[in-house]
Design a protein around this motif. Structure first.
Motif, short mmCIF file in Angstrom:
data_model
loop_
_atom_site.label_atom_id
_atom_site.label_comp_id
_atom_site.label_asym_id
_atom_site.label_seq_id
_atom_site.Cartn_x
_atom_site.Cartn_y
_atom_site.Cartn_z
N GLU A 239 0.67 -1.16 -0.10
CA GLU A 239 0.01 0.08 -0.02
C GLU A 239 0.81 1.36 0.00
OE1 GLU A 239 -2.69 -3.31 1.76
OE2 GLU A 239 -0.52 -2.53 1.89
N ASP A 240 1.89 1.15 0.49
CA ASP A 240 2.95 2.23 0.53
C ASP A 240 3.48 2.83 -0.64
OD1 ASP A 240 2.84 2.65 3.47
OD2 ASP A 240 4.27 0.73 3.50
N LEU A 241 3.42 1.75 -1.81
CA LEU A 241 3.62 2.42 -3.13
C LEU A 241 2.53 3.24 -3.76
CD1 LEU A 241 5.00 -1.07 -4.24
CD2 LEU A 241 6.27 1.05 -4.45
N LEU A 242 1.29 3.26 -3.31
CA LEU A 242 0.28 3.89 -4.11
C LEU A 242 0.61 5.45 -3.98
CD1 LEU A 242 -2.91 1.92 -2.51
CD2 LEU A 242 -1.48 1.59 -4.73
N PRO A 243 1.13 6.23 -2.94
CA PRO A 243 1.27 7.52 -3.05
C PRO A 243 2.37 7.84 -4.17
CG PRO A 243 1.30 6.81 -0.76
CD PRO A 243 1.28 5.67 -1.75
N HIS A 244 3.43 7.12 -4.23
CA HIS A 244 4.13 7.42 -5.50
C HIS A 244 3.46 7.21 -7.01
CE1 HIS A 244 7.92 7.05 -3.08
NE2 HIS A 244 7.20 6.27 -2.54
N ILE A 245 2.69 6.42 -7.11
CA ILE A 245 1.85 6.20 -8.36
C ILE A 245 0.93 7.22 -8.47
CG2 ILE A 245 -0.15 4.74 -9.56
CD1 ILE A 245 1.26 2.30 -8.15
N GLU A 246 0.38 7.70 -7.29
CA GLU A 246 -0.65 8.81 -7.21
C GLU A 246 0.15 10.35 -7.78
OE1 GLU A 246 -4.11 9.75 -6.66
OE2 GLU A 246 -4.21 7.63 -7.17
N LYS A 247 1.31 10.26 -7.30
CA LYS A 247 2.01 11.48 -7.64
C LYS A 247 2.41 11.54 -8.96
CE LYS A 247 3.45 14.45 -5.61
NZ LYS A 247 2.81 15.84 -5.54
N ILE A 248 2.81 10.58 -9.55
CA ILE A 248 3.28 10.46 -10.96
C ILE A 248 2.03 10.81 -11.84
CG2 ILE A 248 4.28 9.03 -13.00
CD1 ILE A 248 5.97 7.74 -10.84
N CYS A 249 0.91 10.32 -11.30
CA CYS A 249 -0.59 10.49 -12.08
C CYS A 249 -0.87 11.94 -12.13
CB CYS A 249 -1.57 9.63 -11.66
SG CYS A 249 -1.43 7.81 -12.18
N GLU A 250 -0.41 12.48 -10.97
CA GLU A 250 -0.81 13.98 -10.92
C GLU A 250 -0.01 14.82 -11.62
OE1 GLU A 250 -0.25 15.10 -6.53
OE2 GLU A 250 -1.72 13.60 -6.06
N LEU A 251 1.01 14.29 -11.69
CA LEU A 251 2.01 15.23 -12.74
C LEU A 251 1.95 14.94 -14.05
CD1 LEU A 251 5.21 14.75 -10.47
CD2 LEU A 251 3.96 16.92 -10.86
N GLY A 252 0.76 14.14 -14.61
CA GLY A 252 0.53 13.98 -15.84
C GLY A 252 1.21 12.64 -16.63
N GLY A 253 1.52 11.93 -15.58
CA GLY A 253 2.52 10.63 -15.96
C GLY A 253 1.60 9.22 -16.10
N GLU A 254 0.41 9.33 -15.98
CA GLU A 254 -0.43 7.85 -15.91
C GLU A 254 0.13 7.02 -17.08
OE1 GLU A 254 -4.66 6.21 -17.34
OE2 GLU A 254 -4.73 8.26 -16.33
N LYS A 255 0.45 7.49 -18.22
CA LYS A 255 0.74 6.46 -19.38
C LYS A 255 2.26 6.28 -19.46
CE LYS A 255 -3.55 7.10 -21.89
NZ LYS A 255 -3.90 7.53 -23.25
N HIS A 256 2.94 6.59 -18.52
CA HIS A 256 4.54 6.82 -18.18
C HIS A 256 4.86 5.97 -16.97
CE1 HIS A 256 4.82 9.78 -21.28
NE2 HIS A 256 3.72 10.30 -21.19
N ILE A 257 4.02 5.21 -16.65
CA ILE A 257 4.28 4.19 -15.20
C ILE A 257 4.55 2.86 -15.78
CG2 ILE A 257 3.41 3.08 -13.19
CD1 ILE A 257 1.96 5.79 -12.73
N MET A 258 5.53 2.24 -15.19
CA MET A 258 5.75 0.81 -15.37
C MET A 258 6.39 0.30 -14.02
SD MET A 258 9.06 0.89 -17.88
CE MET A 258 10.68 1.58 -17.36
N PHE A 259 7.14 -0.86 -13.99
CA PHE A 259 7.63 -1.18 -12.75
C PHE A 259 8.83 -1.99 -12.96
CE2 PHE A 259 3.14 -1.65 -11.86
CZ PHE A 259 3.02 -0.94 -11.02
N GLY A 260 9.99 -1.48 -12.07
CA GLY A 260 11.23 -2.02 -12.00
C GLY A 260 11.79 -2.42 -10.60
#
Length: 318
Positions: A239-260
């Motif tokens: 669950e602690d990963l969700l704020p990182h995903i949210e932040k990138i989405c807020e900045l316009g990066g929804e379609k620029h997220i993957m996992f490493g």
């Protein structure tokens, strides 16, 4: 839901331990068993030359490529992804599971641009310029002087752009990051970095860096390194990963997220995300918060679209 993981350090572990089994070794995070459990469509393997074993050399780069070929590819466990024409096969999942090679820090190239082309010929398709400290090409993120690229480092960027190797900014200094956005003619990735505004670790990306990667059509690999996710002594949860995903989405990066994930490169794990076989449970968590189409995008769709646009074409080699 099939998944792509853009960073693991299994190869350096396999090089260190010649008897380690890729099939189901209990000391490995990334094994064939775990990749099957997690339905991993594509795993990127980093070539990482630990300082523990002395000065980095091209011989050690070749040794890890040999471990990859002889112990992963030749036995038929994973197929190498080399060309954009193969991306549709990865998407369909009918030809088995795939893998690709990344070089994590160019120290082992010994300053030779000829070795860049040789790495490409041997299957390397991604290249991180530094690890945490300075090398012949640029400064790493923990180098106190925060320098950018050397003259030869700038030539390295040109060489990677012309051959088709995709550059990786994870571990690169702030100054190097901004210089690279000006130098590169092609999109770049951050294979395993999170959002600095959520967790203030120097390996994470500032809001400005995230916006810059989005602007050049790059990709950001959310990583499972606990101390990049949250600070403090409490056990880190998925669950602690969700704020990182949210932040990138807020900045316009929804379609620029993957996992490493950085599996096999860590000795502490997110509770419930200890190896690739845990990805399905992580997907279930994401589906509680986001639409299925969005989660599918992060798991594989957006990364595959990026690879289809940016991997070299087999037809251009003929």
């Amino acid at each position: 839901m099939r998944t792509i993981d853009f960073h693991c350090d299994a190869l350096s572990k396999m090089w260190e331990e010649p008897k380690a089994s890729f099939v189901n070794d209990p000391h490995m995070d990334v094994t064939m068993q775990h990749l099957e459990e997690g339905d991993i469509a594509l795993q990127i393997f980093a070539i990482f030359l630990s300082e523990e074993y002395g000065k980095a050399s091209f011989e050690r780069v070749l040794a890890q490529i040999d471990a990859y070929r002889s112990r992963i590819v030749t036995p038929g466990y994973l197929k190498p992804l080399l060309w954009r024409e193969q991306v549709q096969e990865v998407r369909e999942g009918q030809q088995g599971r795939y893998s690709a090679l990344s070089l994590e820090g160019v120290d082992g190239l010994e300053g030779s641009l000829h070795y860049v082309k040789l790495c490409y010929d041997l299957g390397v398709r991604f290249m991180g310029i530094t690890w945490n400290y300075a090398n012949w090409a640029a400064d790493g993120v923990l180098e106190q002087r925060n320098g950018g690229f050397t003259k030869r480092g700038r030539r390295l960027v040109e060489e990677c752009n012309s051959t088709g190797i995709i550059l990786d900014v994870s571990h690169l200094s702030q100054a190097g990051f901004w210089e690279l956005t000006e130098l590169t003619k092609r999109p770049v990735i951050a294979s395993h970095s999170n959002a600095y505004s959520i967790c203030k670790h120097p390996r994470n990306l500032s809001d400005e860096q995230i916006r810059a990667l989005i602007a050049i059509d790059g990709m950001i690999g959310i990583t499972f390194v606990p101390w990049f996710i949250r600070s403090g002594t409490e056990r880190v949860k998925p669950e602690d990963l969700l704020p990182h995903i949210e932040k990138i989405c807020e900045l316009g990066g929804e379609k620029h997220i993957m996992f490493g994930s950085d599996f096999d490169g860590i000795d502490q794990w997110v509770s419930g995300l200890e190896h690739p076989g845990r990805y399905p449970q992580f997907q279930e968590l994401l589906l509680k918060h986001y639409p299925e189409s969005m989660v599918q995008g992060w798991m594989s769709k957006y990364a595959l679209q990026f690879l289809e646009r940016n991997l070299p074409s087999l037809t251009s080699q003929e």
